[in-house]
Enzyme design. Structure first.
Site, PDB file in Angstrom:
ATOM      1  N   TYR A   3       0.878  -1.168   0.000  1.00 45.07           N
ATOM      2  CA  TYR A   3       0.000   0.000   0.000  1.00 45.07           C
ATOM      3  C   TYR A   3       0.914   1.216   0.000  1.00 45.07           C
ATOM      4  O   TYR A   3       1.782   1.340   0.869  1.00 45.07           O
ATOM      5  CB  TYR A   3      -0.891   0.043   1.242  1.00 45.07           C
ATOM      6  CG  TYR A   3      -2.086  -0.872   1.207  1.00 45.07           C
ATOM      7  CD1 TYR A   3      -3.096  -0.694   0.268  1.00 45.07           C
ATOM      8  CD2 TYR A   3      -2.231  -1.899   2.136  1.00 45.07           C
ATOM      9  CE1 TYR A   3      -4.204  -1.521   0.240  1.00 45.07           C
ATOM     10  CE2 TYR A   3      -3.326  -2.736   2.124  1.00 45.07           C
ATOM     11  CZ  TYR A   3      -4.309  -2.539   1.174  1.00 45.07           C
ATOM     12  OH  TYR A   3      -5.412  -3.362   1.157  1.00 45.07           O
ATOM     13  N   ASP A  22      -6.474  -0.479  -6.070  1.00 45.30           N
ATOM     14  CA  ASP A  22      -7.926  -0.275  -6.049  1.00 45.30           C
ATOM     15  C   ASP A  22      -8.434   0.252  -4.718  1.00 45.30           C
ATOM     16  O   ASP A  22      -9.634   0.235  -4.462  1.00 45.30           O
ATOM     17  CB  ASP A  22      -8.649  -1.574  -6.406  1.00 45.30           C
ATOM     18  CG  ASP A  22      -8.357  -2.704  -5.418  1.00 45.30           C
ATOM     19  OD1 ASP A  22      -7.502  -2.500  -4.528  1.00 45.30           O
ATOM     20  OD2 ASP A  22      -8.958  -3.779  -5.549  1.00 45.30           O
ATOM     21  N   HIS A  67     -10.951  -6.181  -4.929  1.00 43.82           N
ATOM     22  CA  HIS A  67     -10.656  -6.154  -3.491  1.00 43.82           C
ATOM     23  C   HIS A  67     -11.639  -7.018  -2.711  1.00 43.82           C
ATOM     24  O   HIS A  67     -11.997  -6.722  -1.564  1.00 43.82           O
ATOM     25  CB  HIS A  67     -10.686  -4.718  -2.951  1.00 43.82           C
ATOM     26  CG  HIS A  67      -9.646  -4.437  -1.910  1.00 43.82           C
ATOM     27  ND1 HIS A  67      -8.434  -3.885  -2.215  1.00 43.82           N
ATOM     28  CD2 HIS A  67      -9.625  -4.642  -0.566  1.00 43.82           C
ATOM     29  CE1 HIS A  67      -7.713  -3.752  -1.105  1.00 43.82           C
ATOM     30  NE2 HIS A  67      -8.417  -4.212  -0.097  1.00 43.82           N
TER      31      HIS A  67
END
Length: 475
Positions: free
Chosen positions: A214, A242, A347
């Site tokens: 991330y 996403d 996700h």
């Protein structure tokens, strides 16, 4: 020894104690330094926060951030709830719904109405298998190449944070289970176990690990993380694309709200959750960079360690992937930027509701750009709603190189390493059975000829305009 009653009296900003793993800690002076803010600690002031703490932090966090004199004394340990023997689990579905309410809410929740979450699962059953008979299927071979390294099965353990909500081993259980069964494990940035502990769980030196990233809005932190992990044993770095903003997972937020109310937060101990809720997922996403864009692929590549001879241009030692691609246009964009692993995913229905299943994008790629699957430097992965070996085989028939699962392995982890291994073995048996019954002996023999996809074709997007053709001509 301190009593829980004594700890409970220290429940304010002026004197804040908490219990972790049977010990009381004075965190009053640490409130202002906590990266997640003081409010999240004050919500649990005077309480046992072992489950929450261990799901969000590596084991070294206490020693790294709190002076030893702040460890006040021991308390009685918490007794764990017993589970049925994992040998009773004969499908992945049998592992579900055995977590604590908080863990179940976090793992199972999807965004808002959870329409995408439901569609992810239902879509796989809309594709029918077309068996070919009279084929010698005495032996089948499920081996493949994932991330440039051999794998016993076309499976990956997807990156899932806070695994210690399932079992004290956390992600170490994934590392051990994946190593024994010969599949890659993708370690999350939000792993609840320390990276050194996770890597030490490998079963052999060449075990494939991927690292999921991330992007931190504090870019030097992401740079340091990439460089540090680039020097480890990771085969690929997978950028999640996403989730530049936290999705709204109402089940997660409701349970967290209920926990907060049970602790009496609304009665004066800390601040109550805001109108957006107080779920674990939202709390964990505060550092993610909303400015993530395609230029960051080159930025990541520049952070990776390289190796080259004097006569060659330097190339990164790790493959680069993007996870969360949800359109054919973005697949082609990623290919044009030299991305090696393109992970089709929404996700798990946890980010934006009413987005299409990744299977739709895979079908659109197969229909409009089958050349993508022949590129030697590109691997297509897919996840979302996969629960059966038949789902895996269908994805492979459409051209996917690997199929990832997240939630099922989280549920299996309740039994530790052996639960993870059992889940892989269940899938192995189902994949081999499916291949035998459709008449395919190797992964290479799988193809669209084994599928009837007509039920889904009317639901797909129109073909991508021909203006995208220059992407292919550059390769």
């Amino acid at each position: 020894m301190l009593s829980a009653l004594e700890v409970a009296r220290h429940n304010s900003r002026e004197s804040c104690w908490i219990i972790i793993a049977g010990f009381a800690y004075d965190v009053t002076e640490f409130l202002g330094e906590h990266p997640g803010g003081a409010a999240i600690i004050l919500k649990y002031a005077g309480q046992d926060v072992t489950e929450v703490y261990e799901s969000l932090h590596p084991p070294s966090a206490l020693a790294d951030n709190l002076p030893s004199e702040k460890k006040l004394g021991p308390l009685s340990p918490v007794t764990n709830v017993k589970l049925p023997p994992f040998t009773q689990m004969i499908s992945l579905l049998d592992f579900e719904k055995r977590s604590s309410p908080k863990a179940w809410a976090y793992f199972s929740s999807g965004a808002t109405d959870m329409s995408t979450l439901a569609l992810n699962r239902a879509t796989w059953n809309s594709i029918l298998l077309i068996p070919r008979v009279m084929v010698d299927v005495t032996k089948v071979d499920t081996s493949t190449i994932l991330g440039g390294t051999p794998a016993a099965l076309p499976l990956l353990i997807a990156p899932t944070g806070m695994a210690k909500l399932s079992h004290p081993q956390g992600e170490v259980g994934f590392a051990e289970g994946a190593g024994h069964e010969g599949i890659p494990f993708t370690v999350s940035t939000n792993a609840s176990a320390g990276l050194d502990d996770i890597i030490s769980g490998r079963t052999h030196d060449n075990q494939p690990f991927f690292f999921q990233l991330y992007m931190n809005r504090d870019r030097p932190k992401s740079s340091a993380l990439i460089k540090k992990n680039g020097a480890r044993i990771f085969k690929a770095i997978i950028l999640t694309v996403d989730a530049p903003w936290p999705g709204k997972r109402e089940a997660d937020e409701r349970v967290k709200n209920e926990v907060v109310l049970d602790l009496g937060v609304a009665g004066g101990r800390g601040s109550a959750p805001d109108s957006k809720g107080a779920g674990v997922g939202r709390a964990m996403a505060g550092y993610i960079d909303a400015n993530l864009n395609w230029s960051d692929i080159a930025w990541i590549r520049a952070q990776l360690p390289t190796s080259s001879s004097p006569h060659e241009s330097p190339e990164p030692d790790m493959l680069i992937g993007v996870k969360g691609v949800q359109s054919v246009q973005d697949v082609l964009k990623a290919i044009s930027l030299g991305v090696n692993i393109i992970w089709l995913s929404n996700h798990g229905g946890r980010s934006l509701d009413t987005t299409p299943p990744a299977l739709y994008v895979l079908l659109e790629l197969r229909r409009d750009h089958p050349w993508v699957f022949a590129l030697p430097h590109v691997e297509i992965y897919v996840d979302g709603g996969v629960r059966r070996g038949t789902d895996v085989v269908k994805a492979l028939c459409l051209g996917a190189r690997g199929v990832a699962l997240g939630r099922p392995f989280m549920y299996a982890l309740q039994y530790g390493t052996e639960g993870v291994r059992a889940a892989v073995q269940i899938l192995r048996d189902e994949i081999e059975t499916t291949m035998r019954l459709i008449g395919a002996r190797t992964i290479a023999e799988l193809g669209p000829q084994f599928l009837n996809t007509k039920a889904l074709m009317p639901l797909l997007n129109d073909p991508v305009p021909s203006s995208s053709s220059p992407v292919r001509s550059k390769l």
